[in-house]
Write an enzyme that holds these catalytic residues in place. Sequence first.
Site, short mmCIF file in Angstrom:
data_model
loop_
_atom_site.label_atom_id
_atom_site.label_comp_id
_atom_site.label_asym_id
_atom_site.label_seq_id
_atom_site.Cartn_x
_atom_site.Cartn_y
_atom_site.Cartn_z
N ASN A 18 16.08 -4.46 -25.67
CA ASN A 18 16.91 -5.53 -25.12
C ASN A 18 17.01 -5.70 -23.61
OD1 ASN A 18 18.00 -6.40 -27.76
ND2 ASN A 18 18.89 -4.35 -27.75
N TYR A 19 16.67 -4.70 -22.88
CA TYR A 19 16.93 -4.78 -21.44
C TYR A 19 15.73 -4.68 -20.51
CZ TYR A 19 21.88 -4.58 -22.46
OH TYR A 19 23.13 -4.87 -22.91
N LEU A 20 14.67 -4.09 -20.97
CA LEU A 20 13.55 -3.88 -20.06
C LEU A 20 12.53 -5.00 -20.20
CD1 LEU A 20 13.19 -0.05 -20.64
CD2 LEU A 20 14.43 -1.26 -18.83
#
Length: 901
Positions: free
Chosen positions: A859-861
């Site tokens: 979800n974030y990278l």
Amino acid sequence: MAVEAFAKTNLMEDIDDDDDMPLVFKRSSTTSKQNQSNSSSQKQDGRSGRQVPDVRSPNGQSSSTHKVKTAASSKASPAVSPLTSPKALPLSSRTSPAPNSRTSPAPNSRTSPAPNSRTSPAPNSRPSSSAGNQAKNVNQQSNIAPKESKQAVEPKSEPNDEAEDSEDDKPLSARVPSGLSKSNSIHANNVLGTSTSVQKSRPPKKEDSDDEIPLASRFQMKSSAGASTSKFSSSEEVKPKIRQNGLPSATVLSKRPPGEVKPAAQASVKKPRLSDASTPVSSKQPSVKTEKKTEDDDDEVPLSQRIKKAVASASKVSSVKKATKVVSSSMKKTKKKLKKPKYSKSSKLQPSSGDGQKWTTLEHNGVIFPPPYKPHGVKMLYKGKPVDLTPEQEEVATMYAVMLDTEYLTKQQFKENFMNDWRKILGKNHVIQKLEECDFTPIYEWHQSEKEKKKQMSSEEKKALREEKLKQEEKYMWAIVDGVKEKVGNFRVEPPGLFRGRGEHPKMGKLKRRIRPNDITINIGKGVPVPECPIPGQRWKEVRHDNTVTWLAFWNDPINPREFKYVFLAASSSLKGQSDKEKYEKARRLKDYIEGIRSAYTKDFTSKDPVKRQIAVATYLIDKLALRAGNEKDDDEADTVGCCTLKVENVEPVPPNILKFDFLGKDSIRYQNEVAVYEPVFKAIQQFRSGKKGGDDLFDKLDTSKLNAHLKELMPGLTAKVFRTYNASFTLEQQLTKLTQGGELADKVAVYNVANKEVAIICNHQRTVSKSHSVQISRLNEKIDELKAILEEFKVDLARAKKGKPPVKGADGKAKRNLTPEALQKKIDQTNVKIDTIERQIETKEELKTVALGTSKINYLDPRITVAWCKRHEVPIEKMFNKSLLAKFAWAMDVEPSFTF
DNA sequence: AAGAGGACTTGGATAGAAAGAG
DNA sequence: CTCTTTCTATCCAAGTCCTCTT
């Protein structure tokens, strides 16, 4: 100005100090930290983490890269600095933290390592929530500690010099961290005095016992206490945390850190919603949403096409699996997949069009329902006697029986809620009146034996079953969106069961009733056949044709009828890929604004307008610590907080300039951290707390809508969560740049994992320690012991061989072969290598036992950072992304190796 | 301004499959 | 090949944020 001042000062100091110090705080290893701290106690804070040096370099880079400019930097720098530095630090620090293992590891940790402590604590062993909780708690502690450490690290923020340039670019978190270090320095400067006094007011927590205190905090405390300036001294302190679980303070353990009792005040009362409109209203057909723009599109190619290609290539790659392939090559859009030639591919819609339309044509087959309940006839006991139950009653009893070995059953709330719902099905005059008189073990045992049977099936049988299921589900697995066949994410309707909320959820244990077709609303294109209702005699609740939304179906959540459960396309779909890409592009755009945003909020730390001051501080925390926004919650949900909903008792100012955070965040995961902040921030927090009770809102003039409205003025589309994405991706790229040094493939992979770990720590992505963790560790330790014994024997033999004597007899009494000293030396070397390998394995395992790497990766990278890095360093992308990630990130596979976030 | 309603992303746990170790 | 350990895929809960009403 002030800001700058500190920043610089801080930086410098931090750096220096920091360098020395190891990162004290990492979360993970509380213990580890200790170690570190000891050595270079002072710096501990951030520094260690920071590895100042590195940081700097990064800065340099960044600066060069971006804009940062001096001027700006100077100004911005203050703010920036903090942030920036941190990041770098964190990693190092964290790593170091792993303390136990690593540092002093071998010996101590090994044997019966700390790990146990954690695990053990969780005595209950409940699986689910409760267990989880405990476990978590435990973990948390540990975790927490680590985190703290991180934070501590952060202080390094100011890496000084670097700070300026690059820092801007860097995520705050990175920077800030330096805080501690800073703080040290800072307070040295001035901060101290003032701040300290203030603090006292805080209330509640019970930290009396150190135990409760998070390690990180402890360190700080100590440091502060003792030599104000710096460091923490001993590691020991840290340890205490661990203790927790168990015993002493039960309280501690509990997830909810702060007071258990929630002050009335704090309980924000939400308004009860009167009616639940269970039925959605409907048709909003053409409500167009304007927003979506297609921002990105770096590529000219339509997404859908690109995606396909990517997928194709990806899939192919994976299939090929040869390591040989370097990503880049493979990625090249080679051919498309042959796999399913089916779709017609109309690829029309590209990215979201401006009007909010998400698709033009949509076909799918609806959802699949779980099979009806099959009564097993096993009788439970009531007051020791078998009871006859109707199938409906038995079904619910079985749901409960199956959870007998979970922690949920130790929770009163769960039992009460369950009994209330079950009683409705039993009827008023049923023999069963009290849960305490019920004995579900016959059903539990029946269930266990069924599980065992299933396990014992031959692999052919299992395979046959799997294929049978697949055959039944095949038609539901796909949808055709604008002519392209796409996978559906969750086409299975959720089966009935008992609600398993996380943390202290008020509704845990309630019966989640079976969903029927007439609970379901279908969304599908006009003019295509509406999916046939799979249950004879029933029909869908409603059929819509809304192309401004992406869901294929939804039903109202039986536990909370005002909420919905949606059926969406899978993550690999182009619709999801497109929004994913937009998300990362937005975060990337933040890079261009971050400097200005930081200098703006830095200025507002001292604004006369209390609203502005709160917005500034909240933004700073979100930027620096990657906190979530923190929406308001209802009373019928677990009591957790985010930035805007922090309570006074969740943030404790510790004199010179340290803030100790301790709260339950999303999923009731505990966040504990100690961070050095700028003096104005520290003072502002003290001021926000003054005159309030522990349960009162820290930011009483703020909520997420006000905060986001403000952020939108600073950058189009900016919201609080964008900082998390930015922070995570920025950190990954920075860490990769800093740590990658060539070497073997395995080394590069290890570097990536370290970078990934840093991000996970920043985002507080935790997992519970696996049940087998301590066993695994002790097994490895046994191996080491064996190897050491062998090693000793070789050494003896070597000494004897040098004197021309024969080797000693082996344990079995048999004589060993005569070996030359050279041969023996070689064996010794080999054994040492083996020991090292296992020791490293233990360290890694300890470090990661409470850290979840997956969430940030998913979800974030920004996947383009990973893909570009793989291409540059000849690492096959399949080493970093598994099959589903490759499919999900198909849109990112063709980035240039030179891509930078 | 506050809510309600709605849509979509983010998260940890877990069961089953795959990959290793012995 | 068998037993572990690790990895994936799922599941579904829990957040975020937006828009529309009142």
